[in-house]
Design a protein around this motif. Structure first.
Motif, PDB file in Angstrom:
ATOM      1  N   ARG A  65       0.838  -1.211   0.000  1.00 55.80           N
ATOM      2  CA  ARG A  65       0.000   0.000   0.000  1.00 55.80           C
ATOM      3  C   ARG A  65       0.867   1.253   0.000  1.00 55.80           C
ATOM      4  O   ARG A  65       0.606   2.212  -0.744  1.00 55.80           O
ATOM      5  N   ASN A  66       1.905   1.266   0.825  1.00 53.64           N
ATOM      6  CA  ASN A  66       2.813   2.398   0.877  1.00 53.64           C
ATOM      7  C   ASN A  66       3.512   2.617  -0.464  1.00 53.64           C
ATOM      8  O   ASN A  66       3.667   3.746  -0.928  1.00 53.64           O
ATOM      9  N   THR A  67       3.908   1.498  -1.098  1.00 52.27           N
ATOM     10  CA  THR A  67       4.555   1.576  -2.405  1.00 52.27           C
ATOM     11  C   THR A  67       3.608   2.164  -3.448  1.00 52.27           C
ATOM     12  O   THR A  67       3.999   3.019  -4.257  1.00 52.27           O
ATOM     13  N   LEU A  68       2.360   1.742  -3.427  1.00 54.72           N
ATOM     14  CA  LEU A  68       1.371   2.271  -4.364  1.00 54.72           C
ATOM     15  C   LEU A  68       1.092   3.740  -4.100  1.00 54.72           C
ATOM     16  O   LEU A  68       0.905   4.524  -5.050  1.00 54.72           O
ATOM     17  N   ASP A  69       1.079   4.126  -2.839  1.00 54.02           N
ATOM     18  CA  ASP A  69       0.906   5.549  -2.508  1.00 54.02           C
ATOM     19  C   ASP A  69       2.053   6.380  -3.081  1.00 54.02           C
ATOM     20  O   ASP A  69       1.836   7.486  -3.601  1.00 54.02           O
ATOM     21  N   GLN A  70       3.283   5.852  -2.982  1.00 55.65           N
ATOM     22  CA  GLN A  70       4.434   6.554  -3.545  1.00 55.65           C
ATOM     23  C   GLN A  70       4.290   6.719  -5.060  1.00 55.65           C
ATOM     24  O   GLN A  70       4.545   7.797  -5.614  1.00 55.65           O
ATOM     25  N   PRO A  77      -2.110   8.428 -12.110  1.00 52.81           N
ATOM     26  CA  PRO A  77      -2.846   7.168 -12.323  1.00 52.81           C
ATOM     27  C   PRO A  77      -2.392   6.434 -13.584  1.00 52.81           C
ATOM     28  O   PRO A  77      -3.095   6.375 -14.593  1.00 52.81           O
ATOM     29  N   ILE A  78      -1.211   5.840 -13.550  1.00 57.18           N
ATOM     30  CA  ILE A  78      -0.642   5.173 -14.720  1.00 57.18           C
ATOM     31  C   ILE A  78      -1.123   3.723 -14.804  1.00 57.18           C
ATOM     32  O   ILE A  78      -1.937   3.268 -14.005  1.00 57.18           O
ATOM     33  N   SER A 102      -8.371   1.610  -6.473  1.00 61.01           N
ATOM     34  CA  SER A 102      -9.006   2.701  -5.737  1.00 61.01           C
ATOM     35  C   SER A 102      -8.229   4.005  -5.854  1.00 61.01           C
ATOM     36  O   SER A 102      -8.790   5.098  -5.674  1.00 61.01           O
ATOM     37  N   LEU A 103      -6.926   3.909  -6.163  1.00 65.60           N
ATOM     38  CA  LEU A 103      -6.099   5.100  -6.347  1.00 65.60           C
ATOM     39  C   LEU A 103      -6.177   5.641  -7.770  1.00 65.60           C
ATOM     40  O   LEU A 103      -5.554   6.654  -8.088  1.00 65.60           O
ATOM     41  N   GLY A 104      -6.899   4.938  -8.632  1.00 64.14           N
ATOM     42  CA  GLY A 104      -7.073   5.397 -10.001  1.00 64.14           C
ATOM     43  C   GLY A 104      -6.179   4.727 -11.024  1.00 64.14           C
ATOM     44  O   GLY A 104      -6.254   5.037 -12.214  1.00 64.14           O
ATOM     45  N   PHE A 105      -5.307   3.802 -10.583  1.00 62.42           N
ATOM     46  CA  PHE A 105      -4.454   3.094 -11.532  1.00 62.42           C
ATOM     47  C   PHE A 105      -5.288   2.188 -12.435  1.00 62.42           C
ATOM     48  O   PHE A 105      -6.309   1.631 -12.012  1.00 62.42           O
TER      49      PHE A 105
END
Length: 342
Positions: A65-70, A77-78, A102-105
């Protein structure tokens, strides 16, 4: 793709192209490969990840999760490709993919399907991933099981497709369900039949990929790897017949995701491998030069190590060093010695 995603994508592509032409380090990734684990429940003849030692330092759910936040903070949102080893062997694999969505990726989820049951199919369909890609190397148990190294693999793979199609229908959600087939000597006569099976299963397509050096083996560093690889296609008559049939099926709108030009390139690759390996092995079929095109590639290993491609050593770690900082300080390997480009 939303307007914001389009702007973000094209801005990063401009940086990529500028970095490529001047040999700079400032290009940003437009897609990232996430390897959840090296562990695998298959015994594939064309991939030896199952022979690798178990990783005791795999990132856990919170670390991913932290990695995805980074990634989201840095790149927007790639596109993300989630893979392994066998992706579903990783605990909370579908939850991590769901968080990414959920982050838009835009997320593609790869699996061999062996442990993909009806509950997992629902979780994947509901997670928001745009594509689920399953390995399918034969239209019959005899072929698929031989390649996957287990006697019940074909049955389980077909059931996995059926679970996904049912979940998609029940929930009226539209992730694409695609089969991925590695073309090799063991299945060269079976390729059109794989497409017929995909059609019968009601999935969106089959993606064909030519055999490469065996992953996670010493063949990756061996320029003569084809001579010692029984999977290499030497029967060019059988190859031409199968690929020509696939091209005709593509024209007839059968579910094949490769373009006609791509299929023709794969056919030529087996007769001119030294000339076309840089296109086929990089999966960049429109490449016009052997010069490194992964200045902006990013792969995140199970333990958080960061690479630009499979051949390079890690240049940092997502957990300990941070992704953006590591990226700025990465070694410009494309300017120096590269085994792949040779």
């Amino acid at each position: 793709m939303t307007a914001y995603k389009k702007i973000n994508h094209y801005y990063s592509r401009i940086l990529q192209e500028s970095a490529f032409h001047v040999g700079g380090k400032f290009g940003k990734p437009t897609e990232v490969i996430l390897l959840f684990t090296n562990r695998c429940n298959a015994r594939c003849v064309h991939c030896y990840s199952w022979k690798m030692p178990n990783n005791d330092d795999e990132m856990n759910y919170d670390q991913w999760r932290n990695t995805l936040d980074q990634l989201r903070s840095w790149l927007g949102p790639i596109f993300l490709s989630v893979t392994g080893g066998e992706t579903l062997v990783k605990k909370h694999a579908t939850r991590i993919a769901e968080y990414a969505c959920s982050l838009g990726f835009e997320v593609e989820f790869l699996t061999n399907g062996y442990i993909l049951d009806s509950r997992t199919a629902i979780d994947l369909v509901q997670s928001g991933v745009s594509k689920v890609k399953l390995s399918l190397d034969g239209s019959q148990a005899e072929v698929h099981n031989r390649i996957r190294g287990r006697d019940d693999f074909f049955q389980r793979t077909v059931q996995a497709f059926q679970h996904l199609v049912a979940a998609k229908s029940d929930w009226q959600i539209e992730p694409n369900i695609v089969a991925k087939t590695a073309i090799m000597s063991y299945n060269i006569h079976d390729l059109p039949n794989i497409v017929h099976l995909a059609y019968q299963l009601g999935i969106q397509g089959v993606e064909f990929q030519a055999i490469e050096p065996i992953y996670y083996s010493d063949q990756l560093d061996n320029p003569n790897w084809r001579e010692s690889n029984p999977l290499w296609v030497n029967d060019l008559d059988a190859l031409n017949s199968s690929i020509n049939t696939l091209i005709e099926m593509k024209k007839a709108h059968y579910p094949i995701t490769n373009s006609i030009e791509n299929l023709a390139l794969i056919k030529t690759y087996f007769s001119e491998p030294d000339e076309l390996a840089y296109k086929i092995h990089s999966h960049q079929y429109k490449r016009e030069t052997r010069k490194c095109r992964v200045l902006s590639g990013l792969q995140i290993m199970p333990n958080g190590d960061l690479k630009m491609c499979h051949w390079m050593k890690p240049f940092g770690n997502a957990i300990h060093d941070g992704i953006r900082k590591s990226w700025k300080e990465r070694f410009p390997c494309w300017k120096y010695d590269c085994k792949y480009l040779k």
